[in-house]
Scaffold this motif. Sequence first.
Motif, short mmCIF file in Angstrom:
data_model
loop_
_atom_site.label_atom_id
_atom_site.label_comp_id
_atom_site.label_asym_id
_atom_site.label_seq_id
_atom_site.Cartn_x
_atom_site.Cartn_y
_atom_site.Cartn_z
N GLN A 120 11.52 -2.29 -4.74
CA GLN A 120 12.23 -2.22 -3.46
C GLN A 120 11.33 -2.72 -2.33
N LYS A 121 10.07 -2.24 -2.37
CA LYS A 121 9.09 -2.69 -1.38
C LYS A 121 7.70 -2.33 -1.86
N TYR A 122 6.72 -2.93 -1.21
CA TYR A 122 5.32 -2.55 -1.46
C TYR A 122 4.58 -2.61 -0.14
N LYS A 123 3.51 -1.82 -0.07
CA LYS A 123 2.75 -1.78 1.17
C LYS A 123 1.27 -1.68 0.85
N ILE A 124 0.47 -2.02 1.84
CA ILE A 124 -0.98 -1.97 1.70
C ILE A 124 -1.44 -0.54 1.97
N VAL A 128 -6.89 -2.31 0.92
CA VAL A 128 -6.95 -3.38 -0.07
C VAL A 128 -6.02 -3.18 -1.27
N LYS A 129 -5.51 -1.98 -1.45
CA LYS A 129 -4.64 -1.70 -2.60
C LYS A 129 -3.18 -1.85 -2.18
N LEU A 130 -2.31 -2.00 -3.19
CA LEU A 130 -0.88 -2.07 -2.93
C LEU A 130 -0.20 -0.87 -3.56
N GLN A 131 0.75 -0.28 -2.85
CA GLN A 131 1.55 0.82 -3.37
C GLN A 131 2.99 0.34 -3.46
N PHE A 132 3.63 0.58 -4.60
CA PHE A 132 4.97 0.08 -4.86
C PHE A 132 6.00 1.19 -4.80
N GLU A 133 7.16 0.85 -4.24
CA GLU A 133 8.30 1.74 -4.25
C GLU A 133 9.42 1.01 -5.00
N LEU A 134 9.91 1.66 -6.03
CA LEU A 134 10.97 1.07 -6.84
C LEU A 134 12.33 1.57 -6.38
N SER A 135 13.37 0.90 -6.82
CA SER A 135 14.72 1.28 -6.43
C SER A 135 15.21 2.51 -7.20
N ILE A 142 2.78 4.39 -7.72
CA ILE A 142 2.35 3.22 -8.49
C ILE A 142 1.44 2.40 -7.58
N ILE A 143 0.16 2.41 -7.90
CA ILE A 143 -0.86 1.76 -7.08
C ILE A 143 -1.49 0.61 -7.85
#
Length: 159
Positions: A120-124, A128-135, A142-143
């Motif tokens: 759905q989206k991801y953010k910093i 330096v890391k990315l965190q994910f949000e799923l639908s 989830i990093i």
Amino acid sequence: NGIEYILKPYEADAIHQALQKFRQYQSVMTKEMLTALKVLGNEKSKRKIIVVKKGTDFRIIQISSIAYFFSSSYVVFAVDQENVKYIVEGVNLTDLMEELDTTVFYRINRNYIVNVHFIQKYKIVERVKLQFELSIPVSEDIIMGQENAKQFRKWIKSL
């Protein structure tokens, strides 16, 4: 391995003929090489279905309906679009990733492979890391580490 020999003293006609021969050879080889690459690329087709276990039943699931795969205590699970969790037996995430379409699935970290259609989206985070949000809901964050974040951004832009 030469195309044409040009001897001294160089003549314009000899150079012109050699260039024509090179261009002709190049166009033929390019077509043959493209054909060979297509054949090689199709040798190992990607999975369309996966056999999973739910209780004592084995089910056949379309890969496209899988939102993500994850590993916990050396067991691989598949979670579908309805947020139903299944056990995937006899495979680890590394081997599974080799069988999946890399234009659809991405290995986020050592525990998760995610279907891009369910991101759905991801953010910093932590600069330096990315965190994910799923639908669909996921029980933990989830990093993605900084090593893979740059590659992921490049991959997602290429789709």
